[in-house]
Write an enzyme that holds these catalytic residues in place. Structure first.
Site, PDB file in Angstrom:
ATOM      1  N   CYS A 338       9.752   4.195  -6.455  1.00 34.45           N
ATOM      2  CA  CYS A 338      10.364   4.648  -5.203  1.00 34.45           C
ATOM      3  C   CYS A 338      11.230   3.537  -4.600  1.00 34.45           C
ATOM      4  O   CYS A 338      12.262   3.191  -5.149  1.00 34.45           O
ATOM      5  CB  CYS A 338       9.304   5.161  -4.241  1.00 34.45           C
ATOM      6  SG  CYS A 338       9.989   6.219  -2.939  1.00 34.45           S
ATOM      7  N   HIS A 423       5.703   8.830  -7.100  1.00 34.82           N
ATOM      8  CA  HIS A 423       4.407   8.230  -6.824  1.00 34.82           C
ATOM      9  C   HIS A 423       3.336   9.007  -7.594  1.00 34.82           C
ATOM     10  O   HIS A 423       3.486  10.188  -7.884  1.00 34.82           O
ATOM     11  CB  HIS A 423       4.076   8.313  -5.325  1.00 34.82           C
ATOM     12  CG  HIS A 423       4.989   7.523  -4.453  1.00 34.82           C
ATOM     13  ND1 HIS A 423       5.003   6.149  -4.436  1.00 34.82           N
ATOM     14  CD2 HIS A 423       5.923   7.919  -3.543  1.00 34.82           C
ATOM     15  CE1 HIS A 423       5.891   5.732  -3.560  1.00 34.82           C
ATOM     16  NE2 HIS A 423       6.464   6.783  -2.999  1.00 34.82           N
TER      17      HIS A 423
END
Length: 503
Positions: A338, A423
């Site tokens: 991310c 994630h």
């Protein structure tokens, strides 16, 4: 059984999340339909519900303890700090504003109706709702517009248990003081106490607890022992210093241990991405803040962050940026997740979070990032290394990589540098083992994953440990009575030196 309970704490990280999860697992195992609730959570560790709402990671963990999928009503207000003075407000899973501490206080009265509606909704669908407070109810400077602690307890008539961390010292004074600073109407809802993280012989603590009851008129419902390395889904980075190997791990195949260095960014988010690596036999994970700490690492991870551009500047200031670039140039593995993935790009254009405009990235991936006002939030599924992978996305930055770049999940890779916005991908067991096998080969390590660990089973075992703590060390009958009957009536009001308003 029908009812509700609020778990408050003497401090942040006193054990509220752990006790709430333990109560949920304890009740669930007894066949009680139970749900967790936290009115207001301040955390950069978040999770995504099946319908795409963003809530605190701790509430998703507590939902799992209760045998449920998480939902927005379990955490109606989530604050995601972007700096020391500002946070993004996520309301029922959707970002609605960016606020300072002062401007948020002006917003809180409008949020209270949503909080109470969410709690009422859960109570209509479940037999018991276990609520978790935020920070401490003793923060009386915030009491006037509180929506998470005694303000919630008063509005919903909730009995309150105060948990304190004895490992920090001064827990008896903290429990007494928490009660003493409250006004009489708030004190009337404080039913008793729970001691957390006790080491040693409980009989040595008993005289102190007896005296606490004499002083306050309230019992201690039990003493939870100190257990190292529970590795629960953390609410914030306070738990990082205490992190260690996951319990029950064994050695991997091969002669070598695989060492993972995760950069502890100032605004680190979703640090639970590292939990699955730490649970893998033969893998050692540590968090680092200085370039010299990368020396023997076989894999460096740049995790998620709530402030990509600001944390990238910190990475450069402390010398870690140069160290990561040098590693990549030498073919040593680097993974960005991310925000960490965004840092690996050539350029980052951010007119949304930092409003810094265009800045240079680390240039390790042939990609560019543009921040967009609308946040991408959702669960994901795909395939990598021929293995199924599931995860979730929470980000403003959109990464565009060059045509012909080798893909990796939804991201890309170049040599021994990998980047993804997903994630939770490492919780997919077969994918994780395939990825670690490639990392070990690139690092020149004789390490082979054993192919036995189910991270889902590891997480369930951790939650069972919490349920066991409640069952084995707390007064079950007293808790049942408290949940079903509410705060006992006629509890004494402490007379303090704080002024006539609390006499």
């Amino acid at each position: 059984m029908k009812g509700a309970l609020l778990v408050a704490g003497t401090t942040s990280d006193a054990g509220k999340s752990v006790l709430t999860a333990g109560l949920c697992r304890w009740l669930h195992r007894r066949g009680v339909a139970v749900a967790p609730f936290k009115a207001q959570n301040m955390s950069n560790n978040s999770a995504v519900t099946p319908d795409g709402a963003e809530i605190g990671r701790a509430q998703a963990m507590q939902a799992a303890a209760a045998g449920l999928e998480p939902e927005a009503a379990m955490n109606p207000v989530l604050l995601k700090p972007g700096s020391d003075r500002s946070s993004q407000v996520v309301l029922l899973g959707e970002p609605v504003a960016d606020v300072t501490a002062r401007s948020y206080r002006d917003l809180k009265p409008k949020l209270m109706s949503t909080v109470l509606d969410s709690l009422a909704d859960l109570r209509s669908r479940y037999d018991v709702v276990v609520c978790e407070g935020a920070g401490s109810p003793a923060e009386i400077n915030l009491r006037a517009d509180d929506i998470a602690n005694m303000g919630l307890a008063r509005a919903a008539d909730l009995p309150v248990v105060v948990v304190g961390d004895i490992d920090r010292g001064g827990v008896l004074a903290a429990m007494f003081g928490t009660l003493a600073v409250l006004d009489p109407a708030d004190q009337a809802l404080i039913a008793g106490f729970v001691v957390n993280k006790f080491r040693g012989d409980p009989s040595l603590l008993a005289p102190g607890l007896d005296r606490l009851r004499e002083l306050t008129g309230r019992p201690t419902y039990g003493v939870l022992p100190w257990l190292p390395n529970l590795w629960l889904d953390a609410e914030d980075s306070l738990t990082l210093d205490a992190a260690g190997p996951a319990p029950g791990t064994t050695a991997a195949a091969g002669a070598d241990v695989l060492r993972v260095a995760a950069v502890r960014l100032p605004r680190i988010s979703n640090l639970t991405d590292l939990d699955a690596l730490a649970a893998e036999p033969g893998v050692v994970v540590r968090f680092v803040t200085a370039p010299e700490e990368l020396g023997d690492a076989d894999l460096v991870v740049l995790p998620g962050t709530r402030a990509t551009v600001t944390d990238l500047a910190w990475l450069r200031e402390c010398g870690l940026a140069d160290a990561v670039v040098a590693r990549a140039a030498a073919g040593r593995p680097v993974l960005g997740v991310c925000g960490g993935y965004q840092m690996l790009a050539r350029t980052i254009t951010d007119d949304v979070e930092s409003r810094a405009g265009a800045v240079a990235g680390l240039g390790l991936l042939p990609a560019d990032v543009v921040f967009e006002p609308r946040k991408t939030v959702g669960r994901t599924a795909g395939e990598e290394y021929g293995q199924p992978v599931r995860g979730y996305e929470i980000h403003h930055g959109r990464v565009r990589f060059d045509a012909g770049t080798r893909p990796f999940l939804d991201g890309c890779r170049a040599g021994a540098v990998w980047g993804t916005t997903w994630h939770g991908a490492l919780e997919s067991d077969a994918f994780r083992r395939a990825f670690l096998a490639e990392v070990a080969a690139a690092a020149g390590r004789d390490f082979r994953p054993v192919g036995e660990v189910s991270f889902a089973a590891v997480r369930e075992a951790r939650l069972d440990v919490l349920g066991d703590l409640v069952a084995d060390h707390l007064d079950a009958a007293a808790l049942d009575a408290l949940i079903g009957g509410g705060a006992p009536r006629g509890l004494p009001v402490l007379r303090t030196v704080l002024g006539p308003e609390v006499q």
